[in-house]
Design an enzyme around this catalytic site. Structure first.
Site, PDB file in Angstrom:
ATOM      1  N   SER A  17       0.820  -1.220   0.000  1.00  0.00           N
ATOM      2  CA  SER A  17       0.000   0.000   0.000  1.00  0.00           C
ATOM      3  C   SER A  17       0.848   1.263   0.000  1.00  0.00           C
ATOM      4  O   SER A  17       1.799   1.400   0.771  1.00  0.00           O
ATOM      5  CB  SER A  17      -0.924   0.013   1.218  1.00  0.00           C
ATOM      6  OG  SER A  17      -1.613   1.247   1.298  1.00  0.00           O
ATOM      7  N   SER A  19      -0.572   4.141   0.701  1.00  0.00           N
ATOM      8  CA  SER A  19      -1.315   5.097   1.529  1.00  0.00           C
ATOM      9  C   SER A  19      -0.437   5.856   2.525  1.00  0.00           C
ATOM     10  O   SER A  19      -0.639   7.061   2.715  1.00  0.00           O
ATOM     11  CB  SER A  19      -2.455   4.386   2.255  1.00  0.00           C
ATOM     12  OG  SER A  19      -3.435   3.957   1.331  1.00  0.00           O
ATOM     13  N   LYS A  68     -13.674  -4.404   3.201  1.00  0.00           N
ATOM     14  CA  LYS A  68     -14.567  -3.237   3.120  1.00  0.00           C
ATOM     15  C   LYS A  68     -15.996  -3.548   3.561  1.00  0.00           C
ATOM     16  O   LYS A  68     -16.650  -2.704   4.177  1.00  0.00           O
ATOM     17  CB  LYS A  68     -14.556  -2.663   1.705  1.00  0.00           C
ATOM     18  CG  LYS A  68     -13.233  -2.014   1.333  1.00  0.00           C
ATOM     19  CD  LYS A  68     -13.273  -1.398  -0.050  1.00  0.00           C
ATOM     20  CE  LYS A  68     -11.920  -0.800  -0.412  1.00  0.00           C
ATOM     21  NZ  LYS A  68     -11.941  -0.145  -1.728  1.00  0.00           N
ATOM     22  N   ASN A  89     -14.610   2.213   3.312  1.00  0.00           N
ATOM     23  CA  ASN A  89     -13.154   2.266   3.180  1.00  0.00           C
ATOM     24  C   ASN A  89     -12.527   3.262   4.151  1.00  0.00           C
ATOM     25  O   ASN A  89     -11.313   3.412   4.189  1.00  0.00           O
ATOM     26  CB  ASN A  89     -12.740   2.602   1.742  1.00  0.00           C
ATOM     27  CG  ASN A  89     -12.838   4.087   1.429  1.00  0.00           C
ATOM     28  OD1 ASN A  89     -13.661   4.804   2.002  1.00  0.00           O
ATOM     29  ND2 ASN A  89     -11.997   4.558   0.526  1.00  0.00           N
ATOM     30  N   ASN A 154     -19.674  -8.944 -15.316  1.00  0.00           N
ATOM     31  CA  ASN A 154     -18.814  -9.675 -14.393  1.00  0.00           C
ATOM     32  C   ASN A 154     -18.663 -11.113 -14.883  1.00  0.00           C
ATOM     33  O   ASN A 154     -19.538 -11.642 -15.577  1.00  0.00           O
ATOM     34  CB  ASN A 154     -19.433  -9.655 -12.987  1.00  0.00           C
ATOM     35  CG  ASN A 154     -18.508 -10.234 -11.941  1.00  0.00           C
ATOM     36  OD1 ASN A 154     -17.384  -9.752 -11.766  1.00  0.00           O
ATOM     37  ND2 ASN A 154     -18.948 -11.271 -11.251  1.00  0.00           N
ATOM     38  N   ARG A 155     -17.553 -11.730 -14.505  1.00  0.00           N
ATOM     39  CA  ARG A 155     -17.317 -13.127 -14.892  1.00  0.00           C
ATOM     40  C   ARG A 155     -18.483 -14.009 -14.447  1.00  0.00           C
ATOM     41  O   ARG A 155     -18.963 -14.849 -15.193  1.00  0.00           O
ATOM     42  CB  ARG A 155     -15.995 -13.614 -14.266  1.00  0.00           C
ATOM     43  CG  ARG A 155     -15.605 -15.024 -14.658  1.00  0.00           C
ATOM     44  CD  ARG A 155     -14.261 -15.374 -14.061  1.00  0.00           C
ATOM     45  NE  ARG A 155     -14.258 -15.190 -12.602  1.00  0.00           N
ATOM     46  CZ  ARG A 155     -13.187 -15.335 -11.840  1.00  0.00           C
ATOM     47  NH1 ARG A 155     -12.019 -15.625 -12.391  1.00  0.00           N
ATOM     48  NH2 ARG A 155     -13.260 -15.165 -10.536  1.00  0.00           N
ATOM     49  N   HIS A 157     -22.125 -13.808 -13.942  1.00  0.00           N
ATOM     50  CA  HIS A 157     -23.165 -12.855 -14.346  1.00  0.00           C
ATOM     51  C   HIS A 157     -24.182 -12.606 -13.236  1.00  0.00           C
ATOM     52  O   HIS A 157     -24.704 -11.487 -13.106  1.00  0.00           O
ATOM     53  CB  HIS A 157     -23.866 -13.353 -15.611  1.00  0.00           C
ATOM     54  CG  HIS A 157     -24.875 -12.392 -16.150  1.00  0.00           C
ATOM     55  ND1 HIS A 157     -24.546 -11.086 -16.477  1.00  0.00           N
ATOM     56  CD2 HIS A 157     -26.212 -12.523 -16.394  1.00  0.00           C
ATOM     57  CE1 HIS A 157     -25.633 -10.467 -16.921  1.00  0.00           C
ATOM     58  NE2 HIS A 157     -26.652 -11.309 -16.874  1.00  0.00           N
TER      59      HIS A 157
END
Length: 269
Positions: A17, A19, A68, A89, A154-155, A157
């Site tokens: 990260s 951040s 999250k 987040n 999306n893969r 569905h």
């Protein structure tokens, strides 16, 4: 003796990260000293790690993959955009000791596109690839910009259909996508392992912007794929990362950083 405010980012993995560097740049702008670290929480141990951090003097925290939605469940209260996203987040410690959850991902993304790149979202046709927490978190803010159409693929569905029902957008199977998109945003986890989404190269014809939510080398396979197949402009998610971090920093400290010099600073590292 002045107490230095402590912040952190929770994730697993989290060693990569950026951040901490970003938030230190914000602190320099504000003219204060802060401490910002990384905490790799165990899977199944996120709630305990958060509790320990705040009990030992933590002031605020960011949350990244894969926590999250757990952070949403952990918060005592939420912002409207966090409630809409069902994902958090940013955790803010309130004066009464409770935790408020917010989601600044959508702000980071939309500000990078509209303010840094000067590309309007309003009246545009947007394609979102992926249906995980990253995509879920940005849909409410994208809708606020009044695009003509948002399509999600999306893969799996069924997951795309679930988000489409939840947010009032369209779901289309990846194999059926065939172009007509102004902005294409990749929020799949495949970029982290160099995998491309299973879409036709035709979707990038007449595409104004192809954007990957991850940043750095991990985004290059998708961006190269998009550019070589007709995307006018491509971008990784560094601006989104800096933008969402700036929004978090503002929620914690009441100071709004200037993201442009920080984006340039991070590019130079």
């Amino acid at each position: 003796m002045t107490t230095i405010s402590r912040y952190t980012v929770f994730g697993n993995p989290v060693a990569h990260s950026k951040s901490p560097q970003i938030h230190q740049q914000f602190a320099l702008q504000e003219g204060v000293d802060i401490e910002y670290g990384r905490i790799c929480a165990d899977i199944g141990g996120f709630a305990q790690a958060v509790s320990i951090f705040f009990e030992t003097g933590g002031c605020g925290a960011n949350v990244t993959v894969p926590f999250k939605q757990e952070a949403f469940a952990l918060a005592d209260e939420y912002s409207e955009r966090a409630s809409a996203a069902g994902a958090v987040n940013t955790l803010i410690l309130l004066e009464n000791g409770k935790l408020r959850g917010d989601n600044t991902d959508g702000i980071g993304l939309s500000n990078d596109i509209t303010q840094v790149k000067n590309i309007a979202i309003e009246c545009k046709t947007i394609l979102l690839l992926g249906a995980g927490g990253a995509v879920r978190g940005v849909i409410p803010v994208l809708k606020e910009h009044r695009p003509a159409r948002i399509v999600i693929a999306n893969r799996t569905h069924a997951k795309a259909e679930e988000l489409a029902r939840l947010f009032g957008i369209e779901a289309v199977p990846m194999a059926d996508l065939n172009g007509g998109f102004d902005i294409i945003i990749n929020g799949t986890s495949g970029s982290l392992s160099g995998q491309l989404p299973a879409v036709s190269p035709e979707i990038f014809r007449n595409c104004r912007l192809a954007y990957d939510m991850v940043y750095g080398d991990a985004a290059q396979a998708f961006l190269n794929f998009a550019q070589s197949n007709g995307a006018a402009e491509v971008s990784d998610g560094l601006g989104m990362l800096v933008g969402q971090a700036a929004a978090s920093y503002s929620l914690w400290r009441g100071f709004t950083p200037d993201i442009r010099p920080v984006i340039e600073y991070m590019k130079a590292l």
